[in-house]
Write a protein that holds these residues in place. Structure first.
Motif, PDB file in Angstrom:
ATOM      1  N   ALA A  77       0.775  -1.387  -0.223  1.00 37.97           N
ATOM      2  CA  ALA A  77      -0.107  -0.085   0.565  1.00 37.97           C
ATOM      3  C   ALA A  77       0.729   1.410  -0.172  1.00 37.97           C
ATOM      4  CB  ALA A  77      -0.776   0.221   0.919  1.00 37.97           C
ATOM      5  N   LEU A  78       1.762   2.021   0.884  1.00 35.80           N
ATOM      6  CA  LEU A  78       2.847   2.288   0.550  1.00 35.80           C
ATOM      7  C   LEU A  78       3.076   2.808  -0.696  1.00 35.80           C
ATOM      8  CD1 LEU A  78       4.219   4.328   2.644  1.00 35.80           C
ATOM      9  CD2 LEU A  78       6.070   2.798   2.623  1.00 35.80           C
ATOM     10  N   GLU A  84      -5.605  -5.735  -3.805  1.00 44.67           N
ATOM     11  CA  GLU A  84      -5.647  -6.641  -4.404  1.00 44.67           C
ATOM     12  C   GLU A  84      -4.400  -6.964  -4.666  1.00 44.67           C
ATOM     13  OE1 GLU A  84      -7.807  -8.827  -8.424  1.00 44.67           O
ATOM     14  OE2 GLU A  84      -8.418  -6.507  -7.529  1.00 44.67           O
ATOM     15  N   LEU A  85      -3.601  -6.085  -5.537  1.00 41.43           N
ATOM     16  CA  LEU A  85      -2.360  -5.972  -6.262  1.00 41.43           C
ATOM     17  C   LEU A  85      -1.671  -6.754  -4.601  1.00 41.43           C
ATOM     18  CD1 LEU A  85      -0.542  -6.580  -8.356  1.00 41.43           C
ATOM     19  CD2 LEU A  85      -0.337  -3.845  -8.036  1.00 41.43           C
ATOM     20  N   ALA A  86      -1.862  -5.909  -3.418  1.00 40.17           N
ATOM     21  CA  ALA A  86      -0.538  -6.135  -2.761  1.00 40.17           C
ATOM     22  C   ALA A  86      -1.150  -7.534  -1.869  1.00 40.17           C
ATOM     23  CB  ALA A  86      -0.915  -5.181  -1.574  1.00 40.17           C
ATOM     24  N   ALA A  87      -2.152  -8.213  -2.080  1.00 43.04           N
ATOM     25  CA  ALA A  87      -2.087  -9.414  -1.113  1.00 43.04           C
ATOM     26  C   ALA A  87      -2.105 -10.439  -2.382  1.00 43.04           C
ATOM     27  CB  ALA A  87      -3.731  -9.567  -0.628  1.00 43.04           C
ATOM     28  N   THR A 344       9.621  -4.324  -7.858  1.00 46.28           N
ATOM     29  CA  THR A 344       9.357  -5.438  -9.180  1.00 46.28           C
ATOM     30  C   THR A 344       7.961  -6.149  -9.306  1.00 46.28           C
ATOM     31  OG1 THR A 344      11.520  -5.422  -8.554  1.00 46.28           O
ATOM     32  CG2 THR A 344      11.498  -7.297 -10.210  1.00 46.28           C
ATOM     33  N   TYR A 345       8.106  -7.005  -8.239  1.00 50.03           N
ATOM     34  CA  TYR A 345       6.762  -7.795  -9.314  1.00 50.03           C
ATOM     35  C   TYR A 345       6.086  -6.869  -8.950  1.00 50.03           C
ATOM     36  CZ  TYR A 345       9.452 -12.079  -6.751  1.00 50.03           C
ATOM     37  OH  TYR A 345       9.890 -13.122  -6.791  1.00 50.03           O
ATOM     38  N   ALA A 346       5.336  -6.460  -8.976  1.00 51.64           N
ATOM     39  CA  ALA A 346       3.978  -5.526  -8.843  1.00 51.64           C
ATOM     40  C   ALA A 346       3.805  -4.841  -9.963  1.00 51.64           C
ATOM     41  CB  ALA A 346       3.895  -4.620  -8.179  1.00 51.64           C
ATOM     42  N   PHE A 347       5.406  -4.668 -10.718  1.00 52.90           N
ATOM     43  CA  PHE A 347       5.187  -3.625 -11.719  1.00 52.90           C
ATOM     44  C   PHE A 347       5.023  -4.870 -13.095  1.00 52.90           C
ATOM     45  CE2 PHE A 347       8.537  -4.125 -15.483  1.00 52.90           C
ATOM     46  CZ  PHE A 347       8.382  -2.602 -16.075  1.00 52.90           C
ATOM     47  N   TYR A 348       5.318  -6.181 -12.569  1.00 51.49           N
ATOM     48  CA  TYR A 348       5.202  -7.748 -13.676  1.00 51.49           C
ATOM     49  C   TYR A 348       4.036  -8.058 -13.294  1.00 51.49           C
ATOM     50  CZ  TYR A 348      10.269  -7.274 -14.423  1.00 51.49           C
ATOM     51  OH  TYR A 348      11.310  -7.099 -15.259  1.00 51.49           O
ATOM     52  N   ARG A 349       3.622  -8.233 -12.341  1.00 52.22           N
ATOM     53  CA  ARG A 349       1.877  -8.606 -11.879  1.00 52.22           C
ATOM     54  C   ARG A 349       0.701  -7.399 -13.117  1.00 52.22           C
ATOM     55  NH1 ARG A 349       1.122 -13.354 -10.096  1.00 52.22           N
ATOM     56  NH2 ARG A 349      -0.595 -12.951 -10.420  1.00 52.22           N
ATOM     57  N   GLN A 350       1.230  -5.993 -12.782  1.00 54.71           N
ATOM     58  CA  GLN A 350       0.471  -5.072 -13.134  1.00 54.71           C
ATOM     59  C   GLN A 350       0.284  -5.185 -14.974  1.00 54.71           C
ATOM     60  OE1 GLN A 350       2.114  -2.031 -11.054  1.00 54.71           O
ATOM     61  NE2 GLN A 350      -0.651  -1.200 -10.788  1.00 54.71           N
ATOM     62  N   GLY A 351       1.472  -5.555 -15.562  1.00 55.71           N
ATOM     63  CA  GLY A 351       1.248  -5.666 -16.583  1.00 55.71           C
ATOM     64  C   GLY A 351       1.250  -7.083 -17.371  1.00 55.71           C
ATOM     65  N   LEU A 352       1.002  -7.884 -16.998  1.00 57.62           N
ATOM     66  CA  LEU A 352       0.946  -9.040 -17.589  1.00 57.62           C
ATOM     67  C   LEU A 352      -0.431  -9.324 -17.914  1.00 57.62           C
ATOM     68  CD1 LEU A 352       1.734 -12.463 -17.774  1.00 57.62           C
ATOM     69  CD2 LEU A 352       0.949 -12.184 -14.994  1.00 57.62           C
ATOM     70  N   PRO A 353      -1.451  -9.154 -18.044  1.00 56.07           N
ATOM     71  CA  PRO A 353      -2.583  -9.312 -18.152  1.00 56.07           C
ATOM     72  C   PRO A 353      -3.341  -8.509 -20.182  1.00 56.07           C
ATOM     73  CG  PRO A 353      -3.495  -8.432 -15.913  1.00 56.07           C
ATOM     74  CD  PRO A 353      -1.741  -8.644 -16.558  1.00 56.07           C
ATOM     75  N   ALA A 354      -2.461  -7.621 -20.023  1.00 58.19           N
ATOM     76  CA  ALA A 354      -2.676  -6.745 -20.905  1.00 58.19           C
ATOM     77  C   ALA A 354      -1.508  -7.233 -21.708  1.00 58.19           C
ATOM     78  CB  ALA A 354      -2.033  -5.222 -20.383  1.00 58.19           C
ATOM     79  N   ALA A 355      -0.433  -7.909 -21.367  1.00 58.63           N
ATOM     80  CA  ALA A 355       0.408  -8.489 -21.955  1.00 58.63           C
ATOM     81  C   ALA A 355       0.919  -9.195 -23.228  1.00 58.63           C
ATOM     82  CB  ALA A 355       2.381  -8.367 -21.581  1.00 58.63           C
ATOM     83  N   ALA A 356      -0.565 -10.616 -21.765  1.00 59.04           N
ATOM     84  CA  ALA A 356      -0.498 -11.874 -22.388  1.00 59.04           C
ATOM     85  C   ALA A 356      -1.615 -11.764 -22.967  1.00 59.04           C
ATOM     86  CB  ALA A 356      -1.199 -12.200 -21.068  1.00 59.04           C
TER      87      ALA A 356
END
Length: 426
Positions: A77-78, A84-87, A344-356
């Protein structure tokens, strides 16, 4: 009416001959990325502080620091992650800290070690080689590990070469070299220093019976002379071509570089305009060469009353580097590991759905809102592959989203590998 080619076979032969030197240059000097793993960070530690449990100890310290703050979801959150993403990110970061807290570790004989006299450094260099060999054999060493020795300026050259020699020689004496061995040459100012390093490692390979090219090295870009030389050219752009295949990475040195340009200490930063300019030149210099890039570090540590602000800063800087195509950076304190992996993980997880979706549409030739070209498809595959390899996403998750497994993603991201594999199987 039948139209036939006007140019003859001889004309084509002339064109081929005219382009022969270009073909050779592209093949030799611009092989592209080799598809191997790139760590998301490099940790520096004074050489004599390394122990076989160092990585695990840092992971525990990082987890303890974030637990005292309130947990990884609060950290998310910080760093601007929604609930949802933080979880999603938090358990992955916790697992990372428990199993592979450090991806790349450098035992430092330069700024982090200082001048302790030749006898002390000789002993430490030999001990470091033995310790790295023991940790590798025990399975406790990070995937990538090595040393940073003193630079090749006149005052420290002999000492740097001797430490490099003793470390490599002690590793060889202990058995096989670690697969992820990395050697770092700091404070480079000229191409000649890199050529000298090439000579040193070539001789070590010959002396110890190592395969040619086994000892690759990183170059630290932390002097303005490497960005703009006295002739008005950029020496950093010449490095890959002066010693083809030998350099594995360029690492930006935040504070030495900034200080060399007389930036006041208060304003020295990874995001200062002088830093951005240098890093853009570095990107241009190595594009297509297969040489990887690493950003530098922030010296604001997440400890004490300022921990929250330091985590927020570190997470923002990590994200900033990723968005600018710098997929690796330096960490200097165990408490920086949670913010490194969370951002780092947030960067990839946020971009994953659209990139996939875009990649699947490209592979399956499905009409979509975006018509991607092969170069963009490679970038999409590489983005997803990086997220998979570092632990931001799981193999089953990625395959469900893209219909591609890791091997297929790798070949799509690095098409030259397909030709190499095909040739090897022929």
């Amino acid at each position: 009416m039948t139209v036939t080619p006007s140019l003859s076979t001889a004309d084509l032969a002339h064109i081929d001959s005219s382009c022969a030197a270009t073909d050779e240059l592209l093949d030799r000097n611009y092989p592209g990325d080799d598809g191997s793993r790139q760590p998301v960070h490099t940790v520096y530690v004074p050489a004599d502080r390394f122990t076989p449990t160092f990585a695990a100890d840092w992971g525990s310290q990082g987890q303890e620091a974030i637990n005292n703050y309130g947990g990884l979801e609060k950290l998310g959150a910080l760093l601007g992650q929604d609930a949802e993403l933080a979880a999603e990110v938090a358990p992955r970061v916790a697992a990372k800290l428990a199993t592979e807290a450090i991806e790349d570790l450098r035992l430092d004989f330069e700024d982090g070690f200082g001048d302790r006299g030749d006898a002390a450094e000789d002993a430490a260099a030999v001990a470091a080689g033995k310790a790295v060999a023991a940790a590798t054999a025990a399975g406790t060493a990070p995937p990538f590990i090595g040393i940073r020795f003193k630079c090749f300026e006149a005052a420290t050259r002999a000492r740097g070469v001797r430490t490099l020699d003793l470390f490599v020689s002690s590793l060889v004496d202990a058995g096989e070299l670690p697969d992820g061995l990395v050697l770092t040459l700091p404070k480079v100012t000229t191409v000649d220093q890199v050529k000298a390093m090439d000579f040193a490692v070539t001789r070590l390979e010959e002396i110890h019976g190592l395969p040619a090219g086994r000892l690759r090295f990183e170059v630290q870009v932390e002097t303005p002379q490497l960005i703009l030389g006295p002739e008005g050219t950029s020496p950093v752009a010449q490095l890959a071509h002066a010693v083809p295949g030998r350099i594995s990475g360029l690492h930006y040195g935040t504070y030495d570089y900034s200080a060399s340009l007389e930036i006041s200490a208060e304003y020295q930063s990874m995001e200062h305009p002088v830093a951005d300019f240098a890093k853009e030149v570095m990107q241009l210099a190595v594009a297509g060469t297969g040489i990887r890039l690493s950003d530098g570090s922030t010296n604001i540590m997440p400890v004490g009353e300022g921990a929250e602000a330091a985590w927020a800063l570190h997470g923002r800087l990590v994200r900033r580097s990723l968005e600018r195509g710098y997929y690796q950076g330096w960490d200097l304190h165990a408490a920086q590991l949670p913010s490194r992996f969370s951002a780092t993980y947030a960067f990839y997880r946020q971009g994953l759905p659209a990139a996939a979706v875009r990649l699947r549409n490209y592979v399956q030739q499905t009409p979509g809102a975006v018509m991607d070209e092969p170069a963009t498809a490679r970038a999409l595959a590489n983005f997803i592959l990086r997220g998979l390899v570092c632990g931001a996403a799981g193999a089953e998750e990625v395959q469900a989203l893209t219909s591609l497994d890791q091997t297929q993603l790798t070949l799509l991201a690095h098409p030259r590998l397909a030709a190499v594999i095909s040739g090897a199987n022929a």
